[in-house]
Design a protein around this motif. Structure first.
Motif, PDB file in Angstrom:
ATOM      1  N   LYS A  66       0.857  -1.177   0.000  1.00  0.00           N
ATOM      2  CA  LYS A  66       0.000   0.000   0.000  1.00  0.00           C
ATOM      3  C   LYS A  66       0.899   1.235   0.000  1.00  0.00           C
ATOM      4  O   LYS A  66       2.068   1.172   0.389  1.00  0.00           O
ATOM      5  CB  LYS A  66      -0.926   0.004   1.219  1.00  0.00           C
ATOM      6  N   PHE A  67       0.341   2.356  -0.445  1.00  0.00           N
ATOM      7  CA  PHE A  67       1.140   3.556  -0.706  1.00  0.00           C
ATOM      8  C   PHE A  67       0.601   4.744   0.075  1.00  0.00           C
ATOM      9  O   PHE A  67      -0.606   4.955   0.154  1.00  0.00           O
ATOM     10  CB  PHE A  67       1.100   3.863  -2.204  1.00  0.00           C
ATOM     11  N   LEU A  68       1.529   5.530   0.653  1.00  0.00           N
ATOM     12  CA  LEU A  68       1.185   6.814   1.252  1.00  0.00           C
ATOM     13  C   LEU A  68       1.740   7.921   0.371  1.00  0.00           C
ATOM     14  O   LEU A  68       2.900   7.859  -0.047  1.00  0.00           O
ATOM     15  CB  LEU A  68       1.778   6.948   2.657  1.00  0.00           C
ATOM     16  N   ASP A  69       0.934   8.953   0.099  1.00  0.00           N
ATOM     17  CA  ASP A  69       1.374  10.024  -0.787  1.00  0.00           C
ATOM     18  C   ASP A  69       2.447  10.886  -0.122  1.00  0.00           C
ATOM     19  O   ASP A  69       2.817  10.682   1.031  1.00  0.00           O
ATOM     20  CB  ASP A  69       0.198  10.870  -1.266  1.00  0.00           C
ATOM     21  N   GLU A  70       2.942  11.879  -0.871  1.00  0.00           N
ATOM     22  CA  GLU A  70       4.090  12.655  -0.399  1.00  0.00           C
ATOM     23  C   GLU A  70       3.794  13.443   0.874  1.00  0.00           C
ATOM     24  O   GLU A  70       4.664  13.560   1.751  1.00  0.00           O
ATOM     25  CB  GLU A  70       4.584  13.595  -1.502  1.00  0.00           C
ATOM     26  N   THR A  71       2.576  13.992   1.002  1.00  0.00           N
ATOM     27  CA  THR A  71       2.252  14.769   2.201  1.00  0.00           C
ATOM     28  C   THR A  71       2.240  13.892   3.443  1.00  0.00           C
ATOM     29  O   THR A  71       2.835  14.223   4.477  1.00  0.00           O
ATOM     30  CB  THR A  71       0.892  15.465   2.032  1.00  0.00           C
ATOM     31  N   GLN A  72       1.541  12.755   3.339  1.00  0.00           N
ATOM     32  CA  GLN A  72       1.483  11.851   4.484  1.00  0.00           C
ATOM     33  C   GLN A  72       2.845  11.230   4.782  1.00  0.00           C
ATOM     34  O   GLN A  72       3.215  11.036   5.947  1.00  0.00           O
ATOM     35  CB  GLN A  72       0.458  10.753   4.213  1.00  0.00           C
ATOM     36  N   SER A  73       3.602  10.937   3.733  1.00  0.00           N
ATOM     37  CA  SER A  73       4.932  10.346   3.918  1.00  0.00           C
ATOM     38  C   SER A  73       5.875  11.324   4.608  1.00  0.00           C
ATOM     39  O   SER A  73       6.677  10.936   5.458  1.00  0.00           O
ATOM     40  CB  SER A  73       5.514   9.915   2.576  1.00  0.00           C
ATOM     41  N   SER A  86      12.614  16.221   4.013  1.00  0.00           N
ATOM     42  CA  SER A  86      13.157  15.826   2.720  1.00  0.00           C
ATOM     43  C   SER A  86      12.021  15.804   1.704  1.00  0.00           C
ATOM     44  O   SER A  86      10.851  15.761   2.066  1.00  0.00           O
ATOM     45  CB  SER A  86      13.819  14.447   2.795  1.00  0.00           C
ATOM     46  N   GLU A  87      12.385  15.827   0.421  1.00  0.00           N
ATOM     47  CA  GLU A  87      11.376  15.859  -0.642  1.00  0.00           C
ATOM     48  C   GLU A  87      11.019  14.437  -1.054  1.00  0.00           C
ATOM     49  O   GLU A  87      11.398  13.964  -2.117  1.00  0.00           O
ATOM     50  CB  GLU A  87      11.902  16.670  -1.825  1.00  0.00           C
ATOM     51  N   VAL A  88      10.278  13.771  -0.231  1.00  0.00           N
ATOM     52  CA  VAL A  88       9.867  12.397  -0.494  1.00  0.00           C
ATOM     53  C   VAL A  88       8.654  12.391  -1.419  1.00  0.00           C
ATOM     54  O   VAL A  88       7.786  13.267  -1.340  1.00  0.00           O
ATOM     55  CB  VAL A  88       9.552  11.676   0.843  1.00  0.00           C
ATOM     56  N   LEU A  89       8.602  11.394  -2.318  1.00  0.00           N
ATOM     57  CA  LEU A  89       7.451  11.251  -3.210  1.00  0.00           C
ATOM     58  C   LEU A  89       6.395  10.321  -2.637  1.00  0.00           C
ATOM     59  O   LEU A  89       5.243  10.353  -3.052  1.00  0.00           O
ATOM     60  CB  LEU A  89       7.904  10.721  -4.575  1.00  0.00           C
ATOM     61  N   GLY A  90       6.806   9.475  -1.704  1.00  0.00           N
ATOM     62  CA  GLY A  90       5.863   8.559  -1.093  1.00  0.00           C
ATOM     63  C   GLY A  90       6.567   7.432  -0.368  1.00  0.00           C
ATOM     64  O   GLY A  90       7.798   7.304  -0.424  1.00  0.00           O
TER      65      GLY A  90
END
Length: 298
Positions: A66-73, A86-90
């Protein structure tokens, strides 16, 4: 008085603890569980096909994940796990795992680095034993700087999985085994790089070294889950318009561009939380926050 999980984590990391008691009260258990439930219920996981970086690439969430988007990540990485921004994408998680579960094993962090087009001409000529020796020395030499910044020492034990470059699909992966000062269990740092026109997607999994067989079971579908979109692919490189990176495949593996104290600090802080998670993160939190049962030993 209400406390956030971030407050609890800060207390834990700083070594703060309340006066010891014989056992947790029912009210303390209930208050703590409410915080955990509230945060867990705030997560909105995604499945299927996901756009990354405004259409730069696409992720097809692998079966069992399952995936969490960049804001939640970003919230998980900074507020819950204590990393610098950091600039995480997910983040990819195994289906049965949550960022705050006490059975946490690993997560896959996805980032993008626009370092330029990576020339892969050196891929078939790399002596990985020699490269490993160089990397070990780099890690050892950086220990004094890490300790000056308040972090413990770290040693690179060796390859947990030797580097492999899929020339046809422009995907590179390898894994390192790391030893952090005072850690009872060694760390697995699994690295995946997907090469594109102007840089690469960076997928890192960090966890207990014992996670390696589990991750190896899923590595093929994780590798297959990410692709650059048309116009951003490796084959779309235009030498008249695009920049070329100052390093090739060997430099990408050696991490010269990442071998800064800040990068290792992130790894260390990330691992501190995960290491605790692997042995029962929130059980330990509760003991630290509310006090441990006195077993009679001084």
């Amino acid at each position: 008085m209400k406390y956030s999980l971030t407050f609890f984590i800060c207390l834990f990391i700083s070594g703060f603890s309340f006066a010891q008691t014989d056992e947790l009260t029912a009210a303390e258990e209930e208050a703590f569980q409410k915080v955990i439930d509230s945060i867990e219920n705030s997560f909105s996981y995604q499945y299927g096909e996901i756009d990354l970086q405004d259409g730069l690439a696409k992720l097809k969430v692998p079966e069992g994940y399952k995936f969490l988007d960049e804001t939640q990540s970003a919230y998980v990485l900074t507020q819950l796990w204590g990393n610098p921004p950091s600039e995480v994408l997910g983040l990819l998680f195994p289906e049965e795992i949550s960022p705050i579960s006490d059975n946490f094993t690993y997560a896959v962090e996805i980032e993008y680095s626009e370092e330029g087009y990576i020339d892969d001409d050196d891929a078939g000529d790399i002596d990985y034993d020699e490269l490993l020796a160089e990397m070990k020395k780099d890690v050892s030499d950086a220990n004094s700087q890490r300790m000056e910044q308040g972090y413990g020492s770290m040693d690179l034990i060796g390859w947990a999985s030797a580097p492999f470059y899929d020339h046809a699909n422009k995907k590179l992966h390898w894994a390192k085994e790391l030893k952090f000062e005072d850690a009872e269990v060694n760390t697995l740092n699994y690295n995946i790089r997907v090469l594109g026109r102007k840089g690469y997607l960076n997928m890192n999994a960090i966890g207990d070294i014992d996670v390696l067989p589990v991750f190896n079971r899923d590595i093929d579908k994780i590798l297959a889950s990410v692709e650059f979109t048309k116009g951003n692919r490796y084959s779309d490189f235009n030498p008249d318009m695009d920049d070329v990176a100052a390093y090739g495949i060997g430099g990408l593996i050696a991490g010269k561009i990442l071998a800064k104290a800040g990068f290792f600090a992130v790894i260390l802080k990330f691992w501190k939380i995960i290491a605790v998670g692997a042995i029962g993160l929130f059980g330990v939190f509760k003991k630290k926050i509310f006090g441990q049962k006195d077993d009679g030993n001084a």
